[in-house]
Design a protein around this motif. Structure first.
Motif, PDB file in Angstrom:
ATOM      1  N   ASP A 134      14.992  36.616 105.440  1.00 54.03           N
ATOM      2  CA  ASP A 134      15.002  36.643 103.839  1.00 54.03           C
ATOM      3  C   ASP A 134      16.004  36.819 103.186  1.00 54.03           C
ATOM      4  O   ASP A 134      15.999  37.612 102.149  1.00 54.03           O
ATOM      5  CB  ASP A 134      13.670  37.205 103.585  1.00 54.03           C
ATOM      6  N   LEU A 135      17.272  36.193 103.573  1.00 56.75           N
ATOM      7  CA  LEU A 135      18.667  36.622 102.896  1.00 56.75           C
ATOM      8  C   LEU A 135      18.888  35.504 101.770  1.00 56.75           C
ATOM      9  O   LEU A 135      18.346  34.212 101.936  1.00 56.75           O
ATOM     10  CB  LEU A 135      19.731  36.579 103.762  1.00 56.75           C
ATOM     11  N   PRO A 136      19.422  35.707 100.590  1.00 59.03           N
ATOM     12  CA  PRO A 136      19.787  34.658  99.558  1.00 59.03           C
ATOM     13  C   PRO A 136      20.822  33.679  99.880  1.00 59.03           C
ATOM     14  O   PRO A 136      21.401  33.274  99.001  1.00 59.03           O
ATOM     15  CB  PRO A 136      20.378  35.521  98.426  1.00 59.03           C
ATOM     16  N   MET A 137      21.295  33.480 101.168  1.00 55.02           N
ATOM     17  CA  MET A 137      22.195  32.453 101.568  1.00 55.02           C
ATOM     18  C   MET A 137      21.660  31.150 101.394  1.00 55.02           C
ATOM     19  O   MET A 137      22.547  30.151 101.001  1.00 55.02           O
ATOM     20  CB  MET A 137      22.929  32.497 102.829  1.00 55.02           C
ATOM     21  N   ILE A 138      20.281  30.885 101.679  1.00 49.56           N
ATOM     22  CA  ILE A 138      19.674  29.378 101.225  1.00 49.56           C
ATOM     23  C   ILE A 138      18.454  29.759 100.212  1.00 49.56           C
ATOM     24  O   ILE A 138      17.981  30.566  99.872  1.00 49.56           O
ATOM     25  CB  ILE A 138      18.908  29.399 102.733  1.00 49.56           C
ATOM     26  N   ASP A 139      18.680  28.524  99.427  1.00 44.82           N
ATOM     27  CA  ASP A 139      17.868  28.554  98.308  1.00 44.82           C
ATOM     28  C   ASP A 139      16.446  27.594  98.635  1.00 44.82           C
ATOM     29  O   ASP A 139      16.925  26.248  99.279  1.00 44.82           O
ATOM     30  CB  ASP A 139      18.526  28.002  97.088  1.00 44.82           C
ATOM     31  N   THR A 140      15.349  28.030  98.391  1.00 44.81           N
ATOM     32  CA  THR A 140      14.177  27.336  98.619  1.00 44.81           C
ATOM     33  C   THR A 140      13.652  26.554  97.183  1.00 44.81           C
ATOM     34  O   THR A 140      13.467  27.374  96.326  1.00 44.81           O
ATOM     35  CB  THR A 140      13.028  28.633  99.043  1.00 44.81           C
ATOM     36  N   VAL A 185      14.052  29.335  87.614  1.00 43.91           N
ATOM     37  CA  VAL A 185      13.943  28.062  87.098  1.00 43.91           C
ATOM     38  C   VAL A 185      13.009  27.237  87.080  1.00 43.91           C
ATOM     39  O   VAL A 185      12.213  27.204  88.444  1.00 43.91           O
ATOM     40  CB  VAL A 185      15.376  26.977  87.649  1.00 43.91           C
ATOM     41  N   ASP A 186      12.154  26.921  86.040  1.00 44.42           N
ATOM     42  CA  ASP A 186      10.879  26.251  85.967  1.00 44.42           C
ATOM     43  C   ASP A 186      11.445  24.635  85.578  1.00 44.42           C
ATOM     44  O   ASP A 186      12.094  24.591  84.498  1.00 44.42           O
ATOM     45  CB  ASP A 186      10.040  26.979  85.310  1.00 44.42           C
ATOM     46  N   SER A 187      11.142  23.394  86.071  1.00 47.99           N
ATOM     47  CA  SER A 187      11.499  22.468  85.545  1.00 47.99           C
ATOM     48  C   SER A 187      10.532  21.239  85.897  1.00 47.99           C
ATOM     49  O   SER A 187       9.620  21.345  86.871  1.00 47.99           O
ATOM     50  CB  SER A 187      12.692  22.091  86.301  1.00 47.99           C
ATOM     51  N   CYS A 188      10.584  20.124  85.345  1.00 52.03           N
ATOM     52  CA  CYS A 188       9.776  18.884  85.669  1.00 52.03           C
ATOM     53  C   CYS A 188      10.788  17.729  85.944  1.00 52.03           C
ATOM     54  O   CYS A 188      11.617  17.687  85.067  1.00 52.03           O
ATOM     55  CB  CYS A 188       8.774  18.414  84.653  1.00 52.03           C
ATOM     56  N   ILE A 189      10.504  17.230  87.000  1.00 55.48           N
ATOM     57  CA  ILE A 189      11.454  16.092  87.495  1.00 55.48           C
ATOM     58  C   ILE A 189      10.610  14.814  87.860  1.00 55.48           C
ATOM     59  O   ILE A 189       9.950  14.865  89.214  1.00 55.48           O
ATOM     60  CB  ILE A 189      12.486  16.514  88.705  1.00 55.48           C
ATOM     61  N   ASN A 190      10.609  13.679  86.926  1.00 50.86           N
ATOM     62  CA  ASN A 190      10.060  12.544  87.168  1.00 50.86           C
ATOM     63  C   ASN A 190       8.348  13.023  87.818  1.00 50.86           C
ATOM     64  O   ASN A 190       7.721  12.427  88.673  1.00 50.86           O
ATOM     65  CB  ASN A 190      10.338  11.856  88.457  1.00 50.86           C
ATOM     66  N   GLY A 191       7.664  13.879  87.047  1.00 49.94           N
ATOM     67  CA  GLY A 191       6.226  14.077  87.226  1.00 49.94           C
ATOM     68  C   GLY A 191       6.333  14.993  88.246  1.00 49.94           C
ATOM     69  O   GLY A 191       4.865  15.447  88.424  1.00 49.94           O
ATOM     70  N   LEU A 192       6.992  15.651  88.889  1.00 50.34           N
ATOM     71  CA  LEU A 192       7.051  16.747  90.052  1.00 50.34           C
ATOM     72  C   LEU A 192       7.340  18.156  89.120  1.00 50.34           C
ATOM     73  O   LEU A 192       8.344  18.115  88.600  1.00 50.34           O
ATOM     74  CB  LEU A 192       7.929  16.368  91.071  1.00 50.34           C
ATOM     75  N   SER A 193       6.559  19.098  89.587  1.00 53.36           N
ATOM     76  CA  SER A 193       7.038  20.411  89.126  1.00 53.36           C
ATOM     77  C   SER A 193       7.951  21.085  90.232  1.00 53.36           C
ATOM     78  O   SER A 193       7.604  21.161  91.273  1.00 53.36           O
ATOM     79  CB  SER A 193       5.656  21.343  88.764  1.00 53.36           C
ATOM     80  N   VAL A 194       9.195  21.514  89.722  1.00 52.96           N
ATOM     81  CA  VAL A 194      10.003  21.956  90.550  1.00 52.96           C
ATOM     82  C   VAL A 194      10.710  23.374  90.294  1.00 52.96           C
ATOM     83  O   VAL A 194      10.980  23.435  89.088  1.00 52.96           O
ATOM     84  CB  VAL A 194      11.293  21.053  90.597  1.00 52.96           C
ATOM     85  N   ASP A 195      10.526  24.359  91.192  1.00 53.47           N
ATOM     86  CA  ASP A 195      10.717  25.464  90.696  1.00 53.47           C
ATOM     87  C   ASP A 195      11.459  26.140  91.711  1.00 53.47           C
ATOM     88  O   ASP A 195      11.460  25.976  93.081  1.00 53.47           O
ATOM     89  CB  ASP A 195       9.417  26.715  90.805  1.00 53.47           C
ATOM     90  N   TYR A 196      12.426  26.980  91.397  1.00 54.24           N
ATOM     91  CA  TYR A 196      13.466  27.878  92.368  1.00 54.24           C
ATOM     92  C   TYR A 196      14.265  29.040  91.913  1.00 54.24           C
ATOM     93  O   TYR A 196      14.218  28.908  90.524  1.00 54.24           O
ATOM     94  CB  TYR A 196      14.410  26.901  93.314  1.00 54.24           C
TER      95      TYR A 196
END
Length: 282
Positions: free
Chosen positions: A144-150, A234-245
């Protein structure tokens, strides 16, 4: 529930985004991230069973580029075609076995992709799992290290991010508008000395709204510590999809979380995320 349904968990009734600017929002977002991780483990845990008619086809060919094949996913009516290297969290045996059925369309309400962010000049590259970066992925997923973003992608009947409501709540809690680097975003800052609280929000209000929140969590019991620790959501909407990371830009760029990434860096990073997600939509 079949194996894919377990991994592509429908979270709408569990972690629907809450439009409130306070600590409760932060807790719910962290809970969402935890459930996303558990969802990936659930997906891996039920691979494969000889008695399972919905058995997921796997092979042990480690991705060379991560783009050798695409996996089709029906995200509550939106068809995605995702290069399998971005599905490292859905692999098996420490990312040594990979989804291989390119014909089947897997269904679910939520999908997590995993990216390794790398600087090239003034731009970001969002790499999938591949032969060169595999050690970073395996270690990050294991420890669970921050080298990779989910990146969590979820289909809702409508985007739940309401920039006008968020802005209204920010003003209620003491935020003030400040100069923005980008004409497409408005910037806000909230600062309090005692108890210590420092936060920035960058908000875009258009057909694909975005909220980038940066907080200095370098405090204990309300007291500021000598070393800042910046967290980003980050909270966002991309072409009708909710995208969080939760981008780990500070770790990627500086090797730690004590330096604050600029608004320009954060916006450029999100533009890369938007471009990547849009490339999946068919």
């Amino acid at each position: 529930m079949d194996c894919i349904s377990a991994g592509l968990i429908n979270q709408k009734s569990v972690t629907g985004r809450v439009k409130v600017e306070c600590g409760k929002d932060r807790v719910l977002k962290k809970l969402s991230a935890l459930i996303a991780v558990l969802g990936s483990f659930a997906l891996a845990a039920c691979y494969p069973s000889s008695e399972n008619k919905e058995e997921v086809e796997m092979d042990n060919q480690i991705p060379i580029t991560g783009f050798e094949r695409n996996i089709k996913i029906d995200l509550d009516g939106t068809l995605l075609s995702v290069p399998y290297g971005y599905l490292a969290g859905s692999s098996r045996n420490s990312a040594t076995r990979w989804m291989s059925d390119e014909e089947k369309i897997y269904k679910g309400g939520r999908l997590d992709i995993y990216v390794h962010a790398k600087r090239k000049g003034d731009s970001w590259i969002l790499e999938p799992f591949n032969r060169e970066n595999k050690d970073k992925f395996v270690k990050a997923l294991k420890d669970d290290l921050p080298m990779i973003d989910t990146i969590s992608i979820q289909k809702n009947s409508e985007c739940l991010l309401d920039p006008k409501y968020v802005t209204k709540m920010m003003f209620r809690y003491g935020s003030k508008e400040i100069t923005s680097y980008s004409k497409d975003y408005k910037a806000y800052e909230r600062f309090n000395e005692e108890p210590f609280y420092h936060e920035f929000n960058y908000i875009r209000d258009d057909e694909n709204p975005v909220r980038i929140q940066v907080r200095d969590d370098g405090r204990k019991n309300g007291k500021k510590l000598n070393e800042p620790h910046f967290s980003i959501a980050v909270d966002s909407c991309i072409n009708g999809l909710s995208v969080d990371y939760y981008p780990s830009i500070s770790a990627h760029e500086y090797g730690n979380f004590s330096k604050q990434p600029s608004q320009q860096e954060l916006i450029e990073y999100h533009l890369k995320i938007e471009k990547l997600i849009k490339s999946f939509i068919k």
